[in-house]
Design a protein around this motif. Structure first.
Motif, PDB file in Angstrom:
ATOM      1  N   ILE A  74      84.311  69.758  95.009  1.00 22.71           N
ATOM      2  CA  ILE A  74      84.448  69.898  96.468  1.00 22.71           C
ATOM      3  C   ILE A  74      85.872  70.365  96.786  1.00 22.71           C
ATOM      4  N   CYS A  75      86.866  69.701  96.151  1.00 23.12           N
ATOM      5  CA  CYS A  75      88.269  70.057  96.424  1.00 23.12           C
ATOM      6  C   CYS A  75      88.567  71.502  96.028  1.00 23.12           C
ATOM      7  N   PHE A  76      87.866  71.995  95.015  1.00 25.75           N
ATOM      8  CA  PHE A  76      88.051  73.382  94.577  1.00 25.75           C
ATOM      9  C   PHE A  76      87.766  74.353  95.737  1.00 25.75           C
ATOM     10  N   HIS A  77      86.805  73.982  96.584  1.00 20.97           N
ATOM     11  CA  HIS A  77      86.422  74.867  97.705  1.00 20.97           C
ATOM     12  C   HIS A  77      87.263  74.629  98.965  1.00 20.97           C
ATOM     13  N   LEU A  78      88.163  73.619  98.931  1.00 22.34           N
ATOM     14  CA  LEU A  78      88.997  73.341 100.111  1.00 22.34           C
ATOM     15  C   LEU A  78      90.365  73.989  99.935  1.00 22.34           C
ATOM     16  N   PRO A  79      90.986  74.441 101.042  1.00 25.10           N
ATOM     17  CA  PRO A  79      92.350  74.962 100.910  1.00 25.10           C
ATOM     18  C   PRO A  79      93.270  73.867 100.349  1.00 25.10           C
ATOM     19  N   PRO A  80      94.266  74.247  99.493  1.00 26.30           N
ATOM     20  CA  PRO A  80      95.120  73.242  98.840  1.00 26.30           C
ATOM     21  C   PRO A  80      95.790  72.297  99.837  1.00 26.30           C
ATOM     22  N   LYS A  81      96.103  72.802 101.044  1.00 25.99           N
ATOM     23  CA  LYS A  81      96.816  71.950 102.000  1.00 25.99           C
ATOM     24  C   LYS A  81      95.897  71.392 103.085  1.00 25.99           C
ATOM     25  N   HIS A  82      94.607  71.341 102.807  1.00 22.92           N
ATOM     26  CA  HIS A  82      93.696  70.812 103.829  1.00 22.92           C
ATOM     27  C   HIS A  82      94.088  69.365 104.146  1.00 22.92           C
ATOM     28  N   PRO A  83      94.243  69.033 105.464  1.00 22.88           N
ATOM     29  CA  PRO A  83      94.762  67.707 105.821  1.00 22.88           C
ATOM     30  C   PRO A  83      93.892  66.539 105.360  1.00 22.88           C
ATOM     31  N   TRP A  84      92.617  66.764 105.088  1.00 24.45           N
ATOM     32  CA  TRP A  84      91.739  65.658 104.676  1.00 24.45           C
ATOM     33  C   TRP A  84      91.490  65.630 103.156  1.00 24.45           C
ATOM     34  N   ARG A  85      92.069  66.577 102.458  1.00 22.13           N
ATOM     35  CA  ARG A  85      91.793  66.741 101.022  1.00 22.13           C
ATOM     36  C   ARG A  85      92.047  65.465 100.197  1.00 22.13           C
ATOM     37  N   ASP A  86      93.168  64.798 100.497  1.00 27.71           N
ATOM     38  CA  ASP A  86      93.516  63.609  99.695  1.00 27.71           C
ATOM     39  C   ASP A  86      92.822  62.351 100.208  1.00 27.71           C
ATOM     40  N   LEU A  87      92.004  62.515 101.228  1.00 33.04           N
ATOM     41  CA  LEU A  87      91.335  61.334 101.816  1.00 33.04           C
ATOM     42  C   LEU A  87      89.862  61.274 101.412  1.00 33.04           C
ATOM     43  N   LEU A  88      89.512  62.128 100.458  1.00 34.39           N
ATOM     44  CA  LEU A  88      88.107  62.201 100.018  1.00 34.39           C
ATOM     45  C   LEU A  88      87.814  61.133  98.965  1.00 34.39           C
ATOM     46  N   LYS A  89      86.802  60.317  99.217  1.00 33.50           N
ATOM     47  CA  LYS A  89      86.398  59.272  98.255  1.00 33.50           C
ATOM     48  C   LYS A  89      84.962  59.573  97.819  1.00 33.50           C
ATOM     49  N   TRP A  90      84.791  59.641  96.511  1.00 31.08           N
ATOM     50  CA  TRP A  90      83.484  59.980  95.948  1.00 31.08           C
ATOM     51  C   TRP A  90      82.863  58.742  95.294  1.00 31.08           C
ATOM     52  N   PHE A  91      81.555  58.536  95.509  1.00 35.17           N
ATOM     53  CA  PHE A  91      80.861  57.387  94.918  1.00 35.17           C
ATOM     54  C   PHE A  91      79.584  57.877  94.230  1.00 35.17           C
ATOM     55  N   ASP A  92      79.281  57.301  93.061  1.00 33.10           N
ATOM     56  CA  ASP A  92      78.016  57.640  92.401  1.00 33.10           C
ATOM     57  C   ASP A  92      76.845  57.096  93.209  1.00 33.10           C
ATOM     58  N   SER A  93      76.969  55.813  93.608  1.00 37.56           N
ATOM     59  CA  SER A  93      75.874  55.195  94.368  1.00 37.56           C
ATOM     60  C   SER A  93      76.435  54.112  95.285  1.00 37.56           C
ATOM     61  N   VAL A  94      75.988  54.107  96.521  1.00 36.82           N
ATOM     62  CA  VAL A  94      76.387  53.049  97.463  1.00 36.82           C
ATOM     63  C   VAL A  94      75.136  52.627  98.232  1.00 36.82           C
ATOM     64  N   GLY A  95      75.237  51.538  98.997  1.00 32.89           N
ATOM     65  CA  GLY A  95      74.152  51.178  99.902  1.00 32.89           C
ATOM     66  C   GLY A  95      74.042  52.265 100.962  1.00 32.89           C
ATOM     67  N   SER A  96      75.066  52.321 101.810  1.00 33.56           N
ATOM     68  CA  SER A  96      75.120  53.338 102.864  1.00 33.56           C
ATOM     69  C   SER A  96      76.579  53.748 103.044  1.00 33.56           C
ATOM     70  N   THR A  97      76.851  55.041 103.022  1.00 26.57           N
ATOM     71  CA  THR A  97      78.249  55.482 103.215  1.00 26.57           C
ATOM     72  C   THR A  97      78.736  55.082 104.606  1.00 26.57           C
ATOM     73  N   ASN A  98      77.831  55.038 105.606  1.00 27.49           N
ATOM     74  CA  ASN A  98      78.275  54.627 106.948  1.00 27.49           C
ATOM     75  C   ASN A  98      78.708  53.162 106.963  1.00 27.49           C
TER      76      ASN A  98
END
Ligand code: BTN
Length: 266
Positions: free
Chosen positions: A5-29
């Protein structure tokens, strides 16, 4: 996947470092609300490969099979009274349509208020949840949850929703790059969050263009009662303006609205 995902985002995208990835969760919300309550910043993004308890509007389940969709929640902290955010779900819907169009080459329509549709079938949905600071009365946080069906085949959907559901792969008949779509969604949502309050009229004009409910015969469900009418418009707060068969016109802002010709309503 996070790396992709980060590969497709501009290097300085303001939300880039705030991305959290999970294999499985109950609900992301649900998880995003817990993180927001503990102070997670504006722009925190949660994406899961799988949800065991994916939730939709009106207490429904959002089926979230492994590696078949985008299951994303974003924490926003707009510093305003919640009444100024009545159009938030509409703004998210337009941003996600923009992202799908840019990443996958087709533009979904919107079934009021929060469903993305193609060929009269549900491609995805949006679940917006707000928390208000009781001391100030201002919005503490908004969690916007988005689910998009990406790679399912028709037979992958359970029988009860099969005739009403669609995936991007079913519609395009091509492989779907979920990382690219997720990155496009992050880009469009970040832009939307910056103009949410200042460009409300423009956002709602764009929503009306995509909304297939306007001009359709609709059925509004209230408790056990069904009322039929014609949807005339969507107002600036995102309410659906309906003229009912008894002649009166009302702004409908919550509940279930079926659109003739979609999801089996004939
Ligand atoms: C709906 O169809 O009514 C809304 C569906 C929203 C589903 C998304 S998937 C990511 C986020 N987590 C959830 O539990 N729900 C939303």
């Amino acid at each position: 996947m996070s790396r992709h995902i980060c590969f497709h985002l501009p290097p300085k995208h303001p939300w880039r470092d705030l991305l959290k990835w999970f294999d499985s969760v109950g609900s992301t919300n649900t998880l995003a609300k817990e993180m927001a309550a503990q102070g997670a910043p504006h722009g925190t993004i949660l994406i899961a490969d799988h949800q065991t308890e994916g939730r939709g509007r009106l207490g429904r389940t959002f089926h979230s099979p492994n590696a078949a969709g985008i299951y994303m929640s974003v924490i926003l902290r707009p510093q305003c009274p919640p009444m100024q955010l009545m159009h938030l779900t509409c703004a998210v819907a337009v941003a996600v349509c923009d992202a799908v169009e840019k990443a996958l080459g087709f533009r979904p329509s919107i079934k009021w208020i929060n469903d993305l549709v193609v060929d009269g079938k549900k491609l995805g949905g949006i679940l917006t949840e707000l928390s208000i600071d009781p001391k100030t009365g201002l919005t503490d946080y908004a969690v916007i949850g988005i689910g998009i069906n990406c790679t399912q085949r028709s037979e992958d959907f359970s029988e009860d929703i099969r005739s009403m559901a669609c995936s991007a792969a079913m519609f395009t008949k091509k492989a779907v790059d979920r990382s690219r779509l997720a990155a496009a969604m992050i880009t469009e949502l970040e832009e939307m969050s910056r103009c949410l309050l200042s460009e409300k009229e423009d956002i709602m004009a764009r929503y009306r263009q995509d909304c297939v409910t306007i001009g359709s015969h609709v059925q509004v469900l209230r408790g056990d009662e069904k009322h039929e009418g014609i949807a005339l418009d969507v107002d600036c707060e995102g309410a659906l303006i309906v003229t009912f068969t008894d002649g009166h016109t009302e702004a409908v802002s919550c509940g279930e609205v079926s659109v003739r010709g979609m999801y089996g309503y004939t």
